[in-house]
Design an enzyme around this catalytic site. Structure first.
Site, PDB file in Angstrom:
ATOM      1  N   LYS A   1       3.132  -4.534   6.948  1.00  0.00           N
ATOM      2  CA  LYS A   1       3.086  -3.535   7.687  1.00  0.00           C
ATOM      3  C   LYS A   1       4.086  -3.485   8.901  1.00  0.00           C
ATOM      4  O   LYS A   1       3.996  -4.783   9.996  1.00  0.00           O
ATOM      5  CB  LYS A   1       1.352  -3.266   8.587  1.00  0.00           C
ATOM      6  CG  LYS A   1       0.589  -3.018   6.864  1.00  0.00           C
ATOM      7  CD  LYS A   1       0.408  -1.585   6.683  1.00  0.00           C
ATOM      8  CE  LYS A   1      -0.796  -0.871   6.003  1.00  0.00           C
ATOM      9  NZ  LYS A   1      -0.767   0.215   5.689  1.00  0.00           N
TER      10      LYS A   1
ATOM     11  N   LYS B   1      -3.449   7.573  -4.019  1.00  0.00           N
ATOM     12  CA  LYS B   1      -4.770   6.798  -3.838  1.00  0.00           C
ATOM     13  C   LYS B   1      -5.797   7.947  -4.035  1.00  0.00           C
ATOM     14  O   LYS B   1      -5.730   8.704  -3.200  1.00  0.00           O
ATOM     15  CB  LYS B   1      -4.782   6.889  -1.826  1.00  0.00           C
ATOM     16  CG  LYS B   1      -3.665   5.306  -2.071  1.00  0.00           C
ATOM     17  CD  LYS B   1      -3.816   5.696   0.360  1.00  0.00           C
ATOM     18  CE  LYS B   1      -2.647   4.468   0.017  1.00  0.00           C
ATOM     19  NZ  LYS B   1      -3.023   4.175   1.627  1.00  0.00           N
TER      20      LYS B   1
ATOM     21  N   ASP C   1       5.631  -1.089   5.232  1.00  0.00           N
ATOM     22  CA  ASP C   1       5.065   0.187   5.669  1.00  0.00           C
ATOM     23  C   ASP C   1       5.310   0.270   6.745  1.00  0.00           C
ATOM     24  O   ASP C   1       4.639   0.336   7.420  1.00  0.00           O
ATOM     25  CB  ASP C   1       3.339   0.333   4.811  1.00  0.00           C
ATOM     26  CG  ASP C   1       3.113   1.480   4.890  1.00  0.00           C
ATOM     27  OD1 ASP C   1       3.104   2.433   5.465  1.00  0.00           O
ATOM     28  OD2 ASP C   1       2.062   1.397   4.754  1.00  0.00           O
TER      29      ASP C   1
ATOM     30  N   GLU D   1       7.306   2.373   2.349  1.00  0.00           N
ATOM     31  CA  GLU D   1       6.368   3.575   2.528  1.00  0.00           C
ATOM     32  C   GLU D   1       6.612   4.239   3.426  1.00  0.00           C
ATOM     33  O   GLU D   1       6.323   3.532   4.965  1.00  0.00           O
ATOM     34  CB  GLU D   1       4.933   2.875   2.158  1.00  0.00           C
ATOM     35  CG  GLU D   1       4.907   2.223   0.444  1.00  0.00           C
ATOM     36  CD  GLU D   1       3.307   2.076   1.036  1.00  0.00           C
ATOM     37  OE1 GLU D   1       2.319   3.101   0.957  1.00  0.00           O
ATOM     38  OE2 GLU D   1       2.744   0.944   0.854  1.00  0.00           O
TER      39      GLU D   1
ATOM     40  N   ASP E   1       2.907   8.067   1.163  1.00  0.00           N
ATOM     41  CA  ASP E   1       1.627   8.131   1.036  1.00  0.00           C
ATOM     42  C   ASP E   1       0.886   8.927   2.173  1.00  0.00           C
ATOM     43  O   ASP E   1      -0.056   9.567   1.780  1.00  0.00           O
ATOM     44  CB  ASP E   1       1.487   6.931   1.546  1.00  0.00           C
ATOM     45  CG  ASP E   1       0.067   6.106   2.033  1.00  0.00           C
ATOM     46  OD1 ASP E   1      -0.801   7.119   1.806  1.00  0.00           O
ATOM     47  OD2 ASP E   1      -0.185   5.261   2.444  1.00  0.00           O
TER      48      ASP E   1
END
Length: 370
Positions: A165, A264, A190, A215, A241
């Protein structure tokens, strides 16, 4: 054989994380999750998970909105006779735009039909394989030493892919050293919509370092910027995302196109929608993969089943081991990672057993609808 809904119970839980999980959005210490139990007239019980977050930092549907939506949906469903999960998804789709509420409801229906027909969710979906390749998502590091420690621990645990992240101030030098130190590991990053097109040099640097995928670098509505970015990156895949909230968004991303889709099931509105998204991505030769939501073992079971669909596990899924995040999970099973893989549940439905003592310990509120 159809199923008829007799009763629905919503267990609102407060799941305590072992360590805070930091993203570019915020820091999560305690995870609100709700367990949905549907009791059918034949005595079968199906379970689902409400996986929305406490605030709107990640997406507009907060946990409070999800619960309020369920409070409207559930009374209308009592007495409803359902022929199959896809038929229920069709009934549910026009009822509300809120995806997490729909996904929890639909998950419980899938679980019920799996138990009725004595089939696992993976089998019902037409999935293949006994195991799923998995990766791990590491929160934004506060120091280079922390990053090195966290990555070393993930490598030792056997993860095949590590996602880092990032926020706008994460030093590129930290990332370069980490990738160089672990040449056999597949790395992704991400940004959680925290960067802008002005960060193009940083994004290109990630590709040069050897990152496979990035991402959501830009905002959820920055469709054109993401499409333009992907065209400038010959190797680094851009995966959306935050931008993906339904199948319309999935089709927009494919039209762009971007290189990959972070799918997701909670965010897309359910298992049926996610399976359709995987098919759409495969048809367009775009990489589909299963992202994570800091879910309990209930949600992770659904994710593992979805990852068995064609090409959905080419890129290792965000499905960590059961003990990874929470002080206490709400399922009895504790699957362990072996050589970077997690076993796919084989028991009927989701294939998990609810730990009711854990539910009692974590319970914040409970509502029953008859």
């Amino acid at each position: 054989m159809p199923l008829t809904i007799k009763q629905v119970t919503v267990y609102q839980l407060a799941m305590q994380l072992k360590t805070p999980f930091k993203t570019a959005h915020d820091v999560t210490w305690q995870r609100p999750l709700s367990l949905l139990k549907i009791t059918f007239t034949n005595g079968i019980e199906g379970f689902g998970e409400v996986a929305s977050f406490a605030d709107a930092a990640y997406t507009a549907e907060t946990h409070a909105i999800s619960l309020a939506t369920l409070a409207q949906l559930i009374p209308a469903s009592i007495g409803l006779t359902i022929d199959d999960p896809q038929a229920f998804a069709s009934w549910l789709a026009p009822q509300t735009p809120w995806s997490f509420a729909k996904a929890a409801f639909e998950m419980a229906i899938w679980d019920g039909f799996g138990k009725l027909n004595q089939q696992s969710l993976a089998t019902m979906l037409g999935g293949r394989g006994a195991t799923v390749k998995v990766g791990i998502a590491l929160g934004v590091a506060d120091s280079e030493r922390q990053l090195q420690t966290d990555v070393a621990a993930a490598v030792a645990q056997g993860y095949q892919r590590i996602k880092l992240k990032l926020n706008p101030t994460t030093p590129l030098a930290w990332l370069q050293q980490i990738v160089a130190a672990h040449p056999t590991i597949l790395f992704s990053a991400d940004a959680n919509a925290s960067w802008t097109p002005r960060d193009m040099a940083k994004i290109q640097a990630l590709g040069q370092m050897g990152f496979y995928l990035l991402e959501q670098p830009f905002g959820a509505d920055a469709w054109a910027a993401h499409f333009a970015l992907q065209k400038q990156l010959p190797q680094l895949k851009i995966s959306l995302d935050e931008s993906l909230n339904n199948l319309v968004d999935v089709k927009t991303a494919i039209t762009g196109p971007v290189g990959a889709l972070t799918l997701k099931q909670g965010k897309l509105g359910g298992i049926t929608a996610t399976a359709k998204a995987i098919t759409l991505a495969n048809t367009a030769a775009i990489l589909p993969w299963i992202g994570g939501m800091l879910s309990s073992g209930v949600g992770r079971a659904a994710d593992l089943a979805l990852a068995t669909l064609p090409n959905a596990n080419v890129f290792p899924s965000d499905s960590s081991a059961s003990e990874r995040y929470f002080e206490r999970d709400i399922i009895m099973e504790h699957p362990q990672i072996i050589a970077g893989n997690l076993p796919v549940p084989t028991q009927p439905g989701l294939g998990v057993t609810i730990d009711w003592s854990a539910v009692t310990q974590l319970l914040v509120d409970q509502k029953e609808y008859n």
